[in-house]
Design a protein around this motif. Structure first.
Motif, mmCIF file in Angstrom:
data_model
loop_
_atom_site.group_PDB
_atom_site.id
_atom_site.type_symbol
_atom_site.label_atom_id
_atom_site.label_comp_id
_atom_site.label_asym_id
_atom_site.label_seq_id
_atom_site.Cartn_x
_atom_site.Cartn_y
_atom_site.Cartn_z
ATOM 1 N N LYS A 120 52.852 33.346 -29.720
ATOM 2 C CA LYS A 120 52.006 33.800 -30.828
ATOM 3 C C LYS A 120 50.524 33.675 -30.501
ATOM 4 O O LYS A 120 49.708 34.489 -30.958
ATOM 5 C CB LYS A 120 52.337 33.029 -32.102
ATOM 6 N N TYR A 121 50.165 32.685 -29.685
ATOM 7 C CA TYR A 121 48.755 32.533 -29.316
ATOM 8 C C TYR A 121 48.322 33.636 -28.358
ATOM 9 O O TYR A 121 47.192 34.151 -28.454
ATOM 10 C CB TYR A 121 48.532 31.152 -28.682
ATOM 11 N N PHE A 122 49.209 34.010 -27.449
ATOM 12 C CA PHE A 122 48.900 35.114 -26.534
ATOM 13 C C PHE A 122 48.779 36.428 -27.307
ATOM 14 O O PHE A 122 47.881 37.230 -27.041
ATOM 15 C CB PHE A 122 49.999 35.221 -25.472
ATOM 16 N N GLN A 123 49.649 36.642 -28.268
ATOM 17 C CA GLN A 123 49.573 37.847 -29.079
ATOM 18 C C GLN A 123 48.308 37.870 -29.931
ATOM 19 O O GLN A 123 47.668 38.924 -30.077
ATOM 20 C CB GLN A 123 50.813 37.958 -29.970
ATOM 21 N N ALA A 124 47.931 36.713 -30.465
ATOM 22 C CA ALA A 124 46.695 36.642 -31.256
ATOM 23 C C ALA A 124 45.475 36.901 -30.382
ATOM 24 O O ALA A 124 44.533 37.604 -30.793
ATOM 25 C CB ALA A 124 46.580 35.274 -31.930
ATOM 26 N N PHE A 125 45.486 36.362 -29.156
ATOM 27 C CA PHE A 125 44.372 36.607 -28.241
ATOM 28 C C PHE A 125 44.295 38.083 -27.855
ATOM 29 O O PHE A 125 43.204 38.639 -27.700
ATOM 30 C CB PHE A 125 44.523 35.739 -26.987
ATOM 31 N N THR A 126 45.453 38.731 -27.721
ATOM 32 C CA THR A 126 45.479 40.162 -27.425
ATOM 33 C C THR A 126 44.822 40.956 -28.545
ATOM 34 O O THR A 126 44.054 41.896 -28.289
ATOM 35 C CB THR A 126 46.929 40.645 -27.222
ATOM 36 N N VAL A 127 45.099 40.590 -29.783
ATOM 37 C CA VAL A 127 44.476 41.263 -30.924
ATOM 38 C C VAL A 127 42.965 41.066 -30.902
ATOM 39 O O VAL A 127 42.197 42.002 -31.163
ATOM 40 C CB VAL A 127 45.080 40.740 -32.242
ATOM 41 N N VAL A 180 41.075 40.570 -28.272
ATOM 42 C CA VAL A 180 40.522 41.382 -27.188
ATOM 43 C C VAL A 180 40.444 42.852 -27.599
ATOM 44 O O VAL A 180 39.473 43.559 -27.286
ATOM 45 C CB VAL A 180 41.368 41.215 -25.909
ATOM 46 N N ILE A 181 41.455 43.338 -28.306
ATOM 47 C CA ILE A 181 41.434 44.732 -28.769
ATOM 48 C C ILE A 181 40.280 44.949 -29.741
ATOM 49 O O ILE A 181 39.589 45.989 -29.690
ATOM 50 C CB ILE A 181 42.783 45.091 -29.423
ATOM 51 N N ILE A 182 40.046 43.986 -30.625
ATOM 52 C CA ILE A 182 38.914 44.096 -31.556
ATOM 53 C C ILE A 182 37.599 44.090 -30.789
ATOM 54 O O ILE A 182 36.669 44.854 -31.105
ATOM 55 C CB ILE A 182 38.971 42.954 -32.591
ATOM 56 N N ARG A 186 41.603 53.079 -26.960
ATOM 57 C CA ARG A 186 42.058 51.701 -26.781
ATOM 58 C C ARG A 186 42.100 50.954 -28.109
ATOM 59 O O ARG A 186 42.843 49.990 -28.260
ATOM 60 C CB ARG A 186 41.137 50.958 -25.798
ATOM 61 N N VAL A 187 41.289 51.421 -29.075
ATOM 62 C CA VAL A 187 41.298 50.791 -30.394
ATOM 63 C C VAL A 187 42.672 50.925 -31.039
ATOM 64 O O VAL A 187 43.114 50.042 -31.785
ATOM 65 C CB VAL A 187 40.219 51.435 -31.291
ATOM 66 N N LEU A 188 43.375 52.025 -30.739
ATOM 67 C CA LEU A 188 44.699 52.241 -31.318
ATOM 68 C C LEU A 188 45.727 51.234 -30.805
ATOM 69 O O LEU A 188 46.817 51.132 -31.379
ATOM 70 C CB LEU A 188 45.184 53.663 -31.025
#
Length: 280
Positions: A16-23, A25-27, A111-113
Motif C-alpha cells: 500500500k505504501y508503494f501504491q501510495a507513492f506511485t499516486v 509521483v503521478i500527481i 501520463r496524468v491519466l
C-alpha cells in the motif's frame, strides 16, 4: 530463484505504501506538465527537468516491477490498464526533439491519466463507464432520430424567419443542440413566436424529450452499470475469504476446565496401561 523473485516483486507491487507513492509521483508528473506552460526562472526550470527525469525512471521501474510480478508474463498483457500504462511509459521515452517532439509532449500529458489506473476506485468508475457506452449508444441513436425530426420540422417552418438558425437540416440541428443545452433558447423561441404564437409547443416538447427524458435515461444507465460494477467488486472481494455453507456445523472452540481435566485423566490412564503392558 525466479519464483522467489516473483513473490518479492508481487509483494512490492501490492504494497500500500508503494501504491501510495506511485499516486504521489503521478500527481507530481501532472504538476510538472502544468508548470512547463509558465515562464519560469532557469533554476526552477532545471529542477523541474531533473524531476521529470526522476518521474520517468520511476515509471519505468514501476512498470518493470509490475511485469515481473506476474507468474505468467502473458497475463500482464491481458489487462487493458497494463497495456495503457506501458504505452504511456514507452511513449514518454521518446526524445523531445525533432519531428517527434509534439507526440512526445502529448504522451507526457497523458501520463496524468495513469492516476486512473493507480487508484482502484477510479478504475471502477471508468470500467462502469465503458460498459455503459453500448446502452448509451442506443439512447444516442434515439436522440439523433428526435433531433433529425425536429430539425426537419424547424427548417421547413422557421427558415423564412431566420435563415441563419433554420436554413437547412444541419444548421437546424445545431440550433436544436443550443436549445437542448439551454443556451439563450428563449431568444430563439420568442423570435418564432412573433410569427407563430403556438410555436412554443415545438420548443417545450423538444426540451422535455431531450433535457428530461433522454438525459435521465443516460443517467439511469450509468447508475445501473456502476451499481452492478460495485456489486461485482464486492463479490470478488468476498470470494477471496473463506465462505461458510449450510454443510458447515458450528463447533465449540473453547473447552471448559472440567473437559480439560477429564481429558488429562484419560491420557494418564492410557499412559498407565501402556506402562503395565508386558514387552513382547
Amino acid at each position: 530463484m525466479l519464483s522467489s523473485l516473483h513473490v518479492k516483486l508481487n509483494a512490492i507491487n501490492n504494497n500500500k505504501y508503494f501504491q501510495a507513492f506511485t499516486v504521489v509521483v503521478i500527481i507530481l508528473a501532472a504538476l510538472t506538465i502544468g508548470a512547463k506552460t509558465f515562464e519560469l526562472p532557469d533554476a526552477l526550470s532545471g529542477a523541474i527537468q531533473w524531476l521529470d527525469v526522476f518521474i520517468l525512471l520511476f515509471f519505468l521501474i514501476e512498470i518493470i516491477i509490475k511485469f515481473f510480478s506476474y507468474q505468467n508474463k502473458l497475463n500482464f498483457f491481458k489487462s487493458g490498464w497494463n497495456l495503457f500504462d506501458t504505452v504511456i511509459v514507452i511513449g514518454s521515452l521518446i526524445p523531445t526533439a525533432g519531428q517527434g517532439i509534439l507526440i512526445a509532449r502529448l504522451l507526457r500529458v497523458f501520463r496524468v491519466l495513469r492516476l486512473v489506473s493507480a487508484v482502484p476506485q477510479l478504475k471502477l468508475l471508468i470500467n462502469a463507464l465503458f460498459k455503459a457506452i453500448p446502452k448509451m449508444g442506443y439512447i444516442a441513436v434515439l436522440m439523433f432520430i428526435i433531433f433529425y425530426i425536429y430539425a426537419v420540422i424547424g427548417s421547413l417552418v422557421f427558415s423564412d424567419i431566420n435563415e441563419e438558425l433554420w436554413g437547412d437540416v444541419s444548421i437546424s440541428m445545431l440550433t436544436l443542440f443550443r436549445i437542448a443545452t439551454f443556451e439563450d433558447w428563449t431568444d430563439v423561441m420568442y423570435e418564432t413566436m412573433a410569427v407563430y404564437p403556438i410555436s412554443w409547443v415545438y420548443y417545450l416538447t423538444f426540451i422535455f424529450l431531450t433535457a428530461f427524458v433522454f438525459l435521465n435515461m443516460m443517467i439511469g444507465v450509468v447508475i445501473e452499470t456502476m451499481t452492478a460494477e460495485h456489486a461485482l467488486a464486492e463479490k470478488d472481494n468476498e470470494s477471496e475469504l473463506p465462505q461458510l455453507t449450510a454443510d458447515h456445523q458450528t463447533r465449540q472452540i473453547f473447552a471448559t476446565h472440567q473437559q480439560v481435566q477429564s481429558l488429562h485423566q484419560e491420557l494418564e490412564e492410557i499412559k498407565a496401561l501402556l506402562k503395565s503392558k508386558p514387552h513382547q
